[in-house]
Scaffold this active site. Structure first.
Site, PDB file in Angstrom:
ATOM      1  CE  LYS A  70       7.392  -3.079  11.079  1.00  5.74           C
ATOM      2  NZ  LYS A  70       7.757  -2.618   9.827  1.00  5.74           N
ATOM      3  CB  SER A  96      -0.098   5.080   6.384  1.00  6.71           C
ATOM      4  OG  SER A  96       0.490   6.558   5.832  1.00  6.71           O
ATOM      5  CG  ASN A 103       0.475   1.841  16.162  1.00  4.06           C
ATOM      6  OD1 ASN A 103       0.124   1.763  16.629  1.00  4.06           O
ATOM      7  ND2 ASN A 103       1.088   1.589  14.757  1.00  4.06           N
ATOM      8  CG  HIS A 104       1.043  -2.001  15.979  1.00  3.74           C
ATOM      9  ND1 HIS A 104      -0.234  -2.357  16.681  1.00  3.74           N
ATOM     10  CD2 HIS A 104       0.942  -1.846  15.227  1.00  3.74           C
ATOM     11  CE1 HIS A 104      -1.048  -1.919  16.395  1.00  3.74           C
ATOM     12  NE2 HIS A 104      -0.590  -1.911  14.664  1.00  3.74           N
ATOM     13  CB  SER A 131       2.690  -4.621   6.722  1.00  3.11           C
ATOM     14  OG  SER A 131       1.330  -5.060   6.526  1.00  3.11           O
ATOM     15  N   GLY A 172       0.740  -1.363   0.050  1.00  2.00           N
ATOM     16  CA  GLY A 172       0.401  -0.142  -0.190  1.00  2.00           C
ATOM     17  C   GLY A 172       0.622   1.531  -0.305  1.00  2.00           C
ATOM     18  CG  LEU A 173       1.910   2.670   4.018  1.00  2.00           C
ATOM     19  CD1 LEU A 173       3.268   3.156   4.771  1.00  2.00           C
ATOM     20  CD2 LEU A 173       1.023   3.432   3.322  1.00  2.00           C
ATOM     21  CE1 TYR A 203       4.140  -4.883  11.295  1.00  2.00           C
ATOM     22  CE2 TYR A 203       3.723  -3.881  12.820  1.00  2.00           C
ATOM     23  CZ  TYR A 203       3.898  -3.924  11.353  1.00  2.00           C
ATOM     24  OH  TYR A 203       3.331  -2.680  10.919  1.00  2.00           O
TER      25      TYR A 203
HETATM   26  N1  LIG Z   1       0.286   1.136   6.367  1.00  2.00           N
HETATM   27  C1  LIG Z   1       0.372   1.573   8.102  1.00  2.00           C
HETATM   28  O1  LIG Z   1      -0.781   2.302   8.355  1.00  2.00           O
HETATM   29  C2  LIG Z   1       1.311   1.336   9.139  1.00  2.00           C
HETATM   30  C3  LIG Z   1       1.587   1.360  10.075  1.00  2.00           C
HETATM   31  C4  LIG Z   1       2.281   1.016  10.578  1.00  2.00           C
HETATM   32  C5  LIG Z   1       3.643   0.501   9.622  1.00  2.00           C
HETATM   33  N2  LIG Z   1       3.854  -0.061   8.213  1.00  2.00           N
HETATM   34  C6  LIG Z   1       4.771  -0.567   8.453  1.00  2.00           C
HETATM   35  O2  LIG Z   1       5.068   0.250   6.348  1.00  2.00           O
HETATM   36  C7  LIG Z   1       5.512  -0.601   5.818  1.00  2.00           C
HETATM   37  C8  LIG Z   1       4.805  -0.215   4.672  1.00  2.00           C
HETATM   38  O3  LIG Z   1       3.303  -0.494   5.237  1.00  2.00           O
HETATM   39  P1  LIG Z   1       2.058  -0.594   4.172  1.00  2.00           P
HETATM   40  O4  LIG Z   1       0.423  -0.758   4.223  1.00  2.00           O
HETATM   41  O5  LIG Z   1       2.102  -0.525   2.803  1.00  2.00           O
HETATM   42  O6  LIG Z   1       1.943  -2.773   3.755  1.00  2.00           O
HETATM   43  P2  LIG Z   1       1.697  -3.826   3.067  1.00  2.00           P
HETATM   44  O7  LIG Z   1       1.696  -5.162   3.698  1.00  2.00           O
HETATM   45  O8  LIG Z   1       1.306  -3.699   1.913  1.00  2.00           O
HETATM   46  O9  LIG Z   1       3.894  -3.938   2.175  1.00  2.00           O
HETATM   47  C9  LIG Z   1       4.290  -4.615   2.778  1.00  2.00           C
HETATM   48  C10 LIG Z   1       5.188  -5.637   1.265  1.00  2.00           C
HETATM   49  O10 LIG Z   1       6.476  -5.847   1.752  1.00  2.00           O
HETATM   50  C11 LIG Z   1       6.436  -7.060   0.917  1.00  2.00           C
HETATM   51  N3  LIG Z   1       6.962  -8.661   1.603  1.00  2.00           N
HETATM   52  C12 LIG Z   1       6.617  -9.341   2.598  1.00  2.00           C
HETATM   53  N4  LIG Z   1       7.197 -10.358   3.247  1.00  2.00           N
HETATM   54  C13 LIG Z   1       8.264  -9.719   2.102  1.00  2.00           C
HETATM   55  C14 LIG Z   1       9.935 -11.177   1.996  1.00  2.00           C
HETATM   56  N5  LIG Z   1      10.139 -11.527   2.302  1.00  2.00           N
HETATM   57  N6  LIG Z   1      10.618  -9.878   0.549  1.00  2.00           N
HETATM   58  C15 LIG Z   1       9.862  -9.024   0.461  1.00  2.00           C
HETATM   59  N7  LIG Z   1       8.781  -8.273   0.411  1.00  2.00           N
HETATM   60  C16 LIG Z   1       7.841  -8.623   1.354  1.00  2.00           C
HETATM   61  C17 LIG Z   1       4.832  -7.386   0.786  1.00  2.00           C
HETATM   62  O11 LIG Z   1       4.694  -8.733  -0.751  1.00  2.00           O
HETATM   63  C18 LIG Z   1       3.957  -6.285   1.231  1.00  2.00           C
HETATM   64  O12 LIG Z   1       4.273  -6.164  -1.128  1.00  2.00           O
HETATM   65  C19 LIG Z   1       5.414  -2.426   6.284  1.00  2.00           C
HETATM   66  O13 LIG Z   1       6.683  -2.463   6.965  1.00  2.00           O
HETATM   67  C20 LIG Z   1       4.668  -1.787   7.835  1.00  2.00           C
HETATM   68  O14 LIG Z   1       5.302  -2.204   8.511  1.00  2.00           O
HETATM   69  C21 LIG Z   1       2.896   0.637   7.894  1.00  2.00           C
END
Ligand SMILES: NC(=O)c1ccc[n+]([C@@H]2O[C@H](COP(=O)([O-])OP(=O)(O)OC[C@H]3O[C@@H](n4cnc5c(N)ncnc54)[C@H](O)[C@@H]3O)[C@@H](O)[C@H]2O)c1
Length: 267
Positions: free
Chosen positions: A143, A169, A115-116, A78, A16-17, A139
């Site tokens: 982090k 986000s 934030n977790h 994530s 997503g991000l 998770y």
């Molecule tokens: N979106 C939020 O609100 C939020 C909040 C807190 C933290 N985060 C962190 O921000 C980052 C992006 O978040 P997001 O919402 O886009 O998550 P998301 O799950 O949509 O994206 C994470 C990506 O990582 C990839 N991935 C997972 N395992 C993998 C591996 N072994 N090798 C390579 N790629 C791998 C997935 O295929 C996915 O595309 C993450 O690290 C997440 O923990 C996001």
């Protein structure tokens, strides 16, 4: 036009991000190298490289970092999942990213923390980044470990990191908790830009949150980044407050980590 970096590596580019930042990072680098284990949209030219990779593959991550000047590390699991899954993607993956950064002389990492790492604090307590961590699951633990690894690689090898403790986000907040934790995509892009461009960040931890009315987190220790959020969840308050209110005894409704604090066990 000259840009601050020649090549930025973006992990988690299919997420997503990642999809948002793949576009936004073009402003800061001549070439954005996008990587993920999942399907990514094809390259749109020389400035937009696509390199699939599993973060659990150490040699693969080392190859990914060749000729890279900065890393935006979003890749990994994530959400709350069994420890074994988190271990490979998030903990081993983080180690592989830093080892590759060390080997290739990369001096700046932006790490998507969460934030977790402090999810077990009550919602009525205001935290800054000096508060002891209270991870709310495997998770959140991964982090927290990632943040410690960033500290280690700064003191031992001089690799600077900004760890973004991202709140929630998404295009808009989805529930009452997110009225406090929401980070707009615009503010995310600005925060990542500051994390890449600010001088002397050493290892800085910052909460990734917009200028919402009822904040749980203070960024007083990250003022040097120059992060100035422009958006607020207030725009969505009326819409969210029309949704049924969660019961006060619902798991996690009193805790900052929300439902993550009640996930598992997985046996
Ligand atoms: N979106 C939020 O609100 C939020 C909040 C807190 C933290 N985060 C962190 O921000 C980052 C992006 O978040 P997001 O919402 O886009 O998550 P998301 O799950 O949509 O994206 C994470 C990506 O990582 C990839 N991935 C997972 N395992 C993998 C591996 N072994 N090798 C390579 N790629 C791998 C997935 O295929 C996915 O595309 C993450 O690290 C997440 O923990 C996001």
């Amino acid at each position: 036009m000259s840009k601050p970096f020649n090549r930025i590596l973006l992990t988690g580019a299919a997420g997503g991000l990642g999809q948002i930042l793949r576009e936004a990072l073009q402003a800061h680098a001549h070439i954005v190298r996008s990587s993920d284990i999942g399907a990514m949209t094809p390259s749109r030219g020389e400035h937009d490289e696509v390199m699939p990779c599993n973060l659990a593959d150490k040699a693969g991550v080392a190859a990914l970092c060749k000729d890279v000047d900065a890393i935006v590390h979003l890749g990994g699991v994530s959400v709350e999942r069994p420890f074994e899954e988190i271990l490979q993607a998030n903990i081993c993956g983080m180690f592989h990213v830093y080892e590759a950064a060390r080997q290739h002389g990369i001096k700046r990492v932006v790490f998507a923390s969460s934030n977790h790492v402090t999810g077990f604090y009550p919602q009525d307590v205001e935290l800054d980044v000096h508060a002891l961590r209270r991870p709310d699951g495997y998770y959140g633990l991964s982090k927290a470990y990632g943040e410690d690894m960033a500290t280690f690689y700064f003191h031992r090898y001089g690799i600077e990191t900004v760890s973004l403790r991202i709140g929630s986000s998404f295009p808009e907040p989805r529930n009452r908790r997110m009225l406090s934790t929401w980070l707009s995509y615009g503010d995310l892009e600005h925060l990542v830009a500051r994390a890449l461009l600010a001088d002397k960040v050493e290892h800085t931890v910052v909460y990734g949150v917009s200028a919402n009315r009822d904040l749980w987190w203070s960024n007083r220790h990250a003022a040097h980044l120059g992060y100035a959020p422009q958006d607020s969840s207030e725009l969505f308050r009326a819409k969210i407050e029309r949704l049924p209110a969660p019961a006060t005894d619902e798991p996690g409704s009193q805790l900052q980590g929300g439902p993550f604090t009640a996930a598992g066990p997985f046996d």
